[in-house]
Enzyme design. Sequence first.
Site, PDB file in Angstrom:
ATOM      1  N   ARG A 113       0.850  -1.186   0.000  1.00  0.00           N
ATOM      2  CA  ARG A 113       0.000   0.000   0.000  1.00  0.00           C
ATOM      3  C   ARG A 113       0.887   1.238   0.000  1.00  0.00           C
ATOM      4  O   ARG A 113       1.862   1.314   0.747  1.00  0.00           O
ATOM      5  CB  ARG A 113      -0.923   0.018   1.227  1.00  0.00           C
ATOM      6  CG  ARG A 113      -2.085  -0.975   1.148  1.00  0.00           C
ATOM      7  CD  ARG A 113      -3.108  -0.539   0.106  1.00  0.00           C
ATOM      8  NE  ARG A 113      -4.274  -1.410   0.033  1.00  0.00           N
ATOM      9  CZ  ARG A 113      -4.431  -2.402  -0.823  1.00  0.00           C
ATOM     10  NH1 ARG A 113      -3.452  -2.685  -1.677  1.00  0.00           N
ATOM     11  NH2 ARG A 113      -5.536  -3.118  -0.839  1.00  0.00           N
ATOM     12  N   GLU A 133      -1.369   8.068  -4.854  1.00  0.00           N
ATOM     13  CA  GLU A 133      -2.028   7.371  -5.957  1.00  0.00           C
ATOM     14  C   GLU A 133      -3.517   7.740  -6.006  1.00  0.00           C
ATOM     15  O   GLU A 133      -4.153   7.843  -4.962  1.00  0.00           O
ATOM     16  CB  GLU A 133      -1.847   5.870  -5.695  1.00  0.00           C
ATOM     17  CG  GLU A 133      -2.363   4.926  -6.726  1.00  0.00           C
ATOM     18  CD  GLU A 133      -2.128   3.466  -6.287  1.00  0.00           C
ATOM     19  OE1 GLU A 133      -3.060   2.667  -6.440  1.00  0.00           O
ATOM     20  OE2 GLU A 133      -1.034   3.143  -5.785  1.00  0.00           O
ATOM     21  N   HIS A 145       0.352  -0.102  -9.996  1.00  0.00           N
ATOM     22  CA  HIS A 145      -0.450  -0.905  -9.050  1.00  0.00           C
ATOM     23  C   HIS A 145      -0.968  -2.174  -9.737  1.00  0.00           C
ATOM     24  O   HIS A 145      -2.153  -2.491  -9.678  1.00  0.00           O
ATOM     25  CB  HIS A 145      -1.605  -0.076  -8.491  1.00  0.00           C
ATOM     26  CG  HIS A 145      -2.166  -0.609  -7.205  1.00  0.00           C
ATOM     27  ND1 HIS A 145      -2.768   0.192  -6.269  1.00  0.00           N
ATOM     28  CD2 HIS A 145      -2.228  -1.867  -6.683  1.00  0.00           C
ATOM     29  CE1 HIS A 145      -3.176  -0.533  -5.247  1.00  0.00           C
ATOM     30  NE2 HIS A 145      -2.852  -1.790  -5.475  1.00  0.00           N
TER      31      HIS A 145
END
Length: 355
Positions: A206, A234, A251
């Site tokens: 993350r 992000e 991602h």
Amino acid sequence: MKIVADENLAFTDYFFSEFGDIQHKAGRTLTHTDVQDAEALLVRSVTAVNESLIQNTALKYVGSATIGTDHLDIQALEKQGITWANAAGCNAQAVAEYVITALLHLDASLLEQQEKFTLGIVGLGNVGKRLAYMAQLLGWKVIGFDPFVQLDSIENVSFQTLLQQANAVSIHVPLTKKGEHATYHLFDEKAFAALQPNTILINSARGPVVKEAALIEDIQRTQRKVVLDVFEHEPVISEELLNMLALATPHIAGYSLEGKARGTQMIYEAFCQKFGYDINKRFETQLPACEDYFSRHDLKAVLKQKISQIYDIAQDDANIRACVKEGKVEQKAFDLLRKNYPLRREWAAHGGPQA
């Protein structure tokens, strides 16, 4: 039954079409109106499933085809009496293979280093334990830190010891902001000061686990090789940060065809349990066959010769860098890269090992 599903979920129609009308929606812009009369909602991590989205709806089930749950307001779901499920571990194998691919891209000689190379794994859950297994197949020494999990197969050490001893550090923790072991900004100025300057850092967990400002300062100071698949801010990524990274990807560390399909299958199974349907579908029946690279050859020899054919991480890096406009990668471009991503296959599809 009305089912609202993120338009980028894999194999949704195969698993769910027999149960009712499926409406495919853009996950990041999902509204209360979209789900008001739906009984089931199927999402990815881009959808914030919170009280404002789910209150006063017909929802009985929310399934998230993701490892993490930080985008789900679990308290609100349970308060509303809505059953929820996620897909813990669905793409863990893909992420483990991503990390090894990134390391070999940065330094192919790691295949020959055996226990001279120490991989430090922060977080020993679904991904971390698989990565440990795969790394040991290559002969690497593996050390790990996790306040909640110990693996018998590796050396379990403190966070500080891991930072000081590892030649590469790979992060595999959930994002948590409360408690003694909160992971938000786990990698801050203090953590970077403890890392050796030539230690590689990989974050495919993350984004906010790594404090971006501290990371930028660290790279400026040490010229550290850093691989990011996730970013603190992000989906917006600054050109300044991007230019400092050894590898950047949008991602997609877990974006294997098997991982995507496995995630949808896991929330399908939870859906069937909720509504009393028989579980009678398997994602494996939907996947095309692949060329066999591994079964008749040595693992290291195959990786040396075929790694970029199995997964071309350099192309993913080039694609995200090509999206820079006016000093940053914007949300729309980032989301398009993920939406149009050509799903790769896991090593096992080519006859290779899996954890």
